[in-house]
Design an enzyme around this catalytic site. Structure first.
Site, PDB file in Angstrom:
ATOM      1  N   GLU A 116       0.859  -1.140   0.060  1.00 30.73           N
ATOM      2  CA  GLU A 116      -0.008  -0.109  -0.079  1.00 30.73           C
ATOM      3  C   GLU A 116       1.028   1.288   0.084  1.00 30.73           C
ATOM      4  O   GLU A 116       0.389   2.491   0.474  1.00 30.73           O
ATOM      5  CB  GLU A 116      -1.028   0.056   1.414  1.00 30.73           C
ATOM      6  N   HIS A 140      -2.762   1.923   8.564  1.00 34.56           N
ATOM      7  CA  HIS A 140      -3.862   0.947   8.008  1.00 34.56           C
ATOM      8  C   HIS A 140      -4.100  -0.351   9.038  1.00 34.56           C
ATOM      9  O   HIS A 140      -2.852  -0.786   9.170  1.00 34.56           O
ATOM     10  CB  HIS A 140      -3.584   0.565   6.794  1.00 34.56           C
ATOM     11  N   GLU A 170     -17.748  10.428  23.301  1.00 31.46           N
ATOM     12  CA  GLU A 170     -16.368  11.136  22.764  1.00 31.46           C
ATOM     13  C   GLU A 170     -16.095  11.157  21.125  1.00 31.46           C
ATOM     14  O   GLU A 170     -15.078  12.114  20.793  1.00 31.46           O
ATOM     15  CB  GLU A 170     -15.257  10.047  23.294  1.00 31.46           C
ATOM     16  N   HIS A 211     -12.552  -4.144   3.859  1.00 36.43           N
ATOM     17  CA  HIS A 211     -11.190  -4.340   4.000  1.00 36.43           C
ATOM     18  C   HIS A 211     -10.614  -3.773   5.076  1.00 36.43           C
ATOM     19  O   HIS A 211     -10.110  -4.298   5.946  1.00 36.43           O
ATOM     20  CB  HIS A 211     -10.647  -3.536   2.736  1.00 36.43           C
TER      21      HIS A 211
HETATM   22  O1  2HA Z   1      -0.445  -4.982   4.072  1.00 39.53           O
HETATM   23  O2  2HA Z   1      -3.291  -4.583   4.693  1.00 39.53           O
HETATM   24  O3  2HA Z   1      -3.833  -3.909   2.424  1.00 39.53           O
HETATM   25  C1  2HA Z   1      -1.453  -5.946   3.730  1.00 39.53           C
HETATM   26  C2  2HA Z   1      -2.560  -5.038   3.627  1.00 39.53           C
HETATM   27  C3  2HA Z   1      -3.061  -4.631   2.199  1.00 39.53           C
HETATM   28 ZN    ZN Z   2      -5.130  -4.175   4.099  1.00 38.79          ZN
END
Ligand code: 2HA
Ligand code: ZN
Length: 276
Positions: A116, A140, A170, A211
């Site tokens: 990513e 992420h 909150e 995701h």
């Molecule tokens: O790195 O989360 O989106 C693995 C992931 C891809």
């Molecule tokens: Zn991911």
């Protein structure tokens, strides 16, 4: 100063360990990046030595030229990062044009930055600009309950923001700008990065349907705290839905206006619509 003894490195590992503990990083799920400050770079400059050719980013980030990033590795498991940091994460530098990068520390044995990378760098570029340089962290995670909600709620920022705000007092104070939503897309490339970074103009939290979630912050605490707060609220919502009982009372639009006044935050009226 040894890179692995710096404060930013300790903070980076702290996020990876806490994220694992919360169940957000199965297998190689998730990724984390930090834009080093000039002071960070000065502190470790003797250890930043080019270790690779210039490699394509698959995105154009001219406003990040020459910047250094500490970033997790592609295919690497978060649970291993703090045990073997140099194998599982590394420091990269963006080139003068913002088109390519090279590895300057870590990512041993042919490892590469996260798949990513385009999303991370495109998000960093937007956030650096809109925060006047304050933002440094992009995180992420595969946040279980937020992912679950993307199957049963409309993929509409107004709807999901409002539900998350209502589940925990909150939330509206912690993320007053709301959350952005990217509909399902193929991960790991420029297209999803471009869509995400457009939303990062406005939001600090961007959800990828089915995701996971991206959060941005000026510190590791800020980015992690956003992820944790939004995901906790999603967990409460899933529990509320699971009871299959009608919601009897909630935080109303007027309650949110009172909250905004008390905590000196601006809550956009677009999220304070009347629900029937
Ligand atoms: O790195 O989360 O989106 C693995 C992931 C891809
Ligand atoms: Zn991911």
């Amino acid at each position: 100063m040894d890179i692995m003894k710096t404060k930013f490195f300790a903070d980076f590992l702290n996020v990876t360990e806490d994220g694992v503990g919360l169940g957000w990083h199965e297998r190689n799920g998730g990724n984390l990046s930090y834009r080093l400050s000039p002071d960070d770079v000065d502190e470790i400059r003797d250890q930043l030595l080019p270790k690779s050719e210039w490699l394509e980013i698959d995105a154009s980030v001219p406003d990040l030229k020459n910047e250094y990033f500490l970033i997790t590795g592609s295919g690497k498991f978060f649970r291993n990062i703090s045990i073997q940091p140099e194998e599982n994460c590394g420091i990269i530098q963006v080139d003068e044009a913002g088109e390519r990068y090279r590895i300057c520390w870590g990512l041993l044995n042919g490892a590469r930055p996260t798949s990513e990378l385009p999303t991370h760098l495109l998000n960093h570029e937007v956030k650096k600009r809109v925060s006047s340089g304050r933002n440094r962290v992009i995180y992420h995670a595969h946040t279980t309950n937020i992912i679950a909600l993307t199957f049963v709620l409309p993929l509409d920022s107004r709807v999901i923001t409002r539900y998350l705000w209502e589940m925990s007092t909150e939330c509206a104070v912690v993320f007053p700008d709301g959350v952005g939503i990217v509909p399902w897309m193929v991960p790991g490339g420029r297209s999803i990065g471009v869509e995400s970074s457009k939303l990062m103009e406005k939001f600090d939290i961007v959800i990828w349907a089915h995701h996971g979630t991206f959060c941005a912050g000026s510190t590791f605490d800020e980015a992690f705290g956003l992820m944790h707060t939004a995901e906790k609220s999603a967990e409460i919502l899933i529990k509320v839905f699971s009871t299959q009982r009608k919601i009897q009372q909630t935080i109303t639009p007027q309650d949110f206006r009172d909250l905004a006044e008390h905590f000196h935050v601006v809550l956009p009226e677009e999220f304070l619509y009347d629900r029937d």
